[in-house]
Design a protein around this motif. Structure first.
Motif: not given
Lengths: 96, 165, 99
Positions: B101, B103, B105, B109, B130, B149
């Protein structure tokens, strides 16, 4: 149009009945829970159609409550499995 | 903006949101406010008692671009899975894939996690640190999660970064 | 009037197709994860089409917003629940089915 709404509601009810086969087959409790999930979404659609056919918007409120309760039921199920996952005896064989 | 002003703004927005929601749900019947006013007061009290998140920072332009993208992708997702379910040969070749990820948190997310499950062929299965574990129906098809994303980052006005923080 | 009715009928037929496919997926797909795919995507799209069909029939925008709210609630709840169930299955060590 009313006939169409009622007819579709009836067929959707039938798809729920067919979906119940998953409860019989399992194999795990989680698979059975999925049938309840199906019931939730389909029941909202049925109630919306019934409300439209009857011209009674109170039935739509029931649909709203149904959507909420399905989510709560599923979350409760996941939490319950957290607590007593050791008591689950069924084996997941992956195929059927 | 001063913290005091932003608190008042947040309260006003919440009050407005609750009033609007109640009005829509009850069809604006005057007698419904007998229950509505105490309910809204209770809801505002609960929202105030809950831990406060940082103020929502949604980009309007991002939203305008996200809605058609999301609708198109969920229609494609529905058609894709319906087609697989109805094919005699049951064309499935599922895997769990790792998606790192980018992005930060928080809201963005969580929003991303939920959107992944409605996109064609993908289901967010688990979040380990992550890394998002994604169940894909066919591992030969590129799930195009970077595209989603990017859309979510633009929607929430947040930066995309590669794994720091 | 006839045209809106026609579009409504068309959308409702489409929704029936997705609900049927969702149920079929629930019965035919080989494991929990694949079945979750069928339920979240096909059924939510089916409900979306029902909502759209009823929106076209409504004469007040209040009703339109109400229908939209119901659909959004089911959408968010469905996606969240699907993730929770999949995560629980992962942590319980359910291996995904492989061809």
């Amino acid at each position: 149009m009313t006939e169409l709404y009622l007819g579709l509601a009836l067929i959707l009810l039938l798809t729920i009945a067919i979906g119940l086969v998953r409860i019989l087959r399992g194999p795990t409790a989680t698979d059975r829970m999925l049938a309840a999930q199906l019931f939730g979404t389909t029941a909202v659609a049925i109630l919306l159609l019934l409300g439209q056919a009857a011209g009674n918007s109170a039935i739509w409120d029931v649909a709203l409550i149904f959507a909420l309760l399905t989510a709560v039921a599923a979350v409760t199920f996941v939490r319950r499995k957290d607590i007593d996952s050791t008591t689950e005896t069924e084996e997941h064989d992956g195929t059927d | 903006m001063a913290p005091q002003t932003s608190l008042w703004l947040r309260f006003t927005l919440r009050l407005g949101g609750c009033l609007f929601l109640w009005w829509v749900l009850t069809g604006g019947r005057p007698s419904s406010w007998i229950i509505g006013v105490p309910t809204i007061a209770l809801a505002l009290w609960v929202m105030n008692s809950a831990p406060q998140n940082p103020a929502l920072n949604i980009s309007f332009v991002g939203l305008i671009q996200f809605i058609p993208y999301f609708l198109l992708q969920s229609v494609r997702g529905g058609i894709d899975v319906a087609h697989r379910a109805c094919s005699i040969s049951l064309p499935l070749d599922p895997r769990i894939i790792d998606f790192p990820l980018n992005l930060p948190a928080g809201r963005a997310q969580i929003f991303f996690l939920n959107s992944v499950s409605l996109l064609p062929g993908t289901l967010s299965a688990d979040l380990v640190g992550k890394t998002l574990k994604v169940h894909v129906l066919d591992h030969k098809v590129d799930p195009r999660l970077h595209q989603l994303e990017f859309q979510v980052a633009r929607l929430f006005n947040c930066p995309l970064r590669g794994g720091d923080d | 009037m006839a045209l809106t009715d026609l579009i409504t009928a068309f959308l409702l037929l489409g929704s029936l197709g997705f609900f049927l496919a969702g149920t079929l997926g629930l019965l035919r797909f080989p494991d929990l994860y694949c079945r979750l795919h069928a339920l979240t995507k096909a059924d939510n799209l089916g409900l979306g089409l029902v909502v759209l069909a009823l929106m076209i029939q409504s004469d007040s925008w209040q009703v339109v917003i109400r229908l939209l709210l119901i659909w959004l609630l089911v959408l968010v709840a469905g996606a969240t629940v699907a993730h929770l169930i999949a995560r629980k299955a992962q942590q319980d060590g359910h291996q995904p089915w492989r061809r």
